[in-house]
Scaffold this motif. Structure first.
Motif, PDB file in Angstrom:
ATOM      1  N   PRO A 165       7.627   8.667 -38.133  1.00 36.62           N
ATOM      2  CA  PRO A 165       6.545   8.778 -37.148  1.00 36.62           C
ATOM      3  C   PRO A 165       6.414   7.492 -36.329  1.00 36.62           C
ATOM      4  O   PRO A 165       6.591   6.396 -36.849  1.00 36.62           O
ATOM      5  N   GLY A 166       6.129   7.661 -35.054  1.00 37.52           N
ATOM      6  CA  GLY A 166       5.931   6.508 -34.182  1.00 37.52           C
ATOM      7  C   GLY A 166       7.196   6.019 -33.500  1.00 37.52           C
ATOM      8  O   GLY A 166       7.133   5.158 -32.623  1.00 37.52           O
ATOM      9  N   VAL A 167       8.368   6.558 -33.858  1.00 39.16           N
ATOM     10  CA  VAL A 167       9.614   6.147 -33.217  1.00 39.16           C
ATOM     11  C   VAL A 167       9.644   6.712 -31.796  1.00 39.16           C
ATOM     12  O   VAL A 167       9.394   7.900 -31.580  1.00 39.16           O
ATOM     13  N   ILE A 168       9.918   5.856 -30.833  1.00 40.15           N
ATOM     14  CA  ILE A 168       9.976   6.298 -29.437  1.00 40.15           C
ATOM     15  C   ILE A 168      11.282   7.033 -29.217  1.00 40.15           C
ATOM     16  O   ILE A 168      12.362   6.537 -29.537  1.00 40.15           O
ATOM     17  N   ASP A 169      11.169   8.249 -28.675  1.00 36.63           N
ATOM     18  CA  ASP A 169      12.336   9.098 -28.439  1.00 36.63           C
ATOM     19  C   ASP A 169      12.644   9.101 -26.943  1.00 36.63           C
ATOM     20  O   ASP A 169      11.844   9.592 -26.155  1.00 36.63           O
ATOM     21  N   ALA A 209       8.414  16.991 -24.735  1.00 34.26           N
ATOM     22  CA  ALA A 209       8.351  18.087 -25.707  1.00 34.26           C
ATOM     23  C   ALA A 209       9.629  18.203 -26.539  1.00 34.26           C
ATOM     24  O   ALA A 209       9.693  19.005 -27.459  1.00 34.26           O
ATOM     25  N   PHE A 210      10.654  17.409 -26.232  1.00 27.21           N
ATOM     26  CA  PHE A 210      11.929  17.458 -26.949  1.00 27.21           C
ATOM     27  C   PHE A 210      12.037  16.236 -27.847  1.00 27.21           C
ATOM     28  O   PHE A 210      11.812  15.113 -27.415  1.00 27.21           O
ATOM     29  N   LYS A 211      12.395  16.471 -29.104  1.00 25.10           N
ATOM     30  CA  LYS A 211      12.583  15.381 -30.055  1.00 25.10           C
ATOM     31  C   LYS A 211      14.013  15.387 -30.570  1.00 25.10           C
ATOM     32  O   LYS A 211      14.534  16.423 -31.001  1.00 25.10           O
ATOM     33  N   THR A 212      14.645  14.241 -30.544  1.00 25.17           N
ATOM     34  CA  THR A 212      15.985  14.083 -31.097  1.00 25.17           C
ATOM     35  C   THR A 212      15.873  13.925 -32.606  1.00 25.17           C
ATOM     36  O   THR A 212      15.103  13.100 -33.094  1.00 25.17           O
ATOM     37  N   ILE A 213      16.652  14.738 -33.319  1.00 25.57           N
ATOM     38  CA  ILE A 213      16.670  14.667 -34.776  1.00 25.57           C
ATOM     39  C   ILE A 213      17.750  13.695 -35.239  1.00 25.57           C
ATOM     40  O   ILE A 213      17.532  12.874 -36.122  1.00 25.57           O
TER      41      ILE A 213
END
Length: 139
Positions: free
Chosen positions: A70-74, A80-84
């Motif tokens: 949590p808190g990592v800047i993507d 709305a898109f998050k890199t896994i």
């Protein structure tokens, strides 16, 4: 006599080398492209509009390690898109694929969603998603 000893010695060395290879498997030598691959997920509401989520976390269930905290800047394409995962951490995944649990919260509704995405890496040239959703919908 010397011939037999040399032949026996050569056989013993060959047998030892075969056993050593079985104990320490290595990735096959292959030619890979220069592309950079990422795997991610998009979060939307029930109307299909993008949701900027909070408390996004991705955890590799095989290794019990957090991949994205949590808190990592993507630096994604959309809020709305998050890199896994991406090719920078390909070695954190097995070649056959690992289950990754992703969790995020919709700040408007405070609803939390969890999903499992299977990601492969290891000896592959690039990271890849084996299974799991491309989009997670909040109610």
């Amino acid at each position: 006599m010397i011939r037999r000893i040399l032949l026996l010695l050569l056989f013993a060395v060959s047998f030892t080398a075969c056993n050593k290879n079985r104990q320490q498997p290595a990735c096959a030598i292959t030619t890979c492209t220069q592309e950079f691959v990422s795997v991610g997920v998009r979060f939307v509401d029930k109307n299909g509009d993008g949701v900027t989520v909070e408390d996004f976390i991705a955890k590799n269930l095989r290794s019990d390690s957090v991949i994205v905290a949590p808190g990592v800047i993507d630096p994604g394409f959309s809020p709305a898109f998050k890199t896994i995962a991406n090719d920078n951490i390909i070695d954190k995944f097995s070649t056959g694929g690992d289950n990754v649990q992703i969790t995020a919260t919709n700040p408007s509704s405070h609803q939390t969603k969890t999903a499992i995405v299977k990601i492969a890496g290891g000896c592959a040239c690039h990271i890849s998603k084996v299974s799991g959703p491309d989009t997670i919908v909040f109610d």
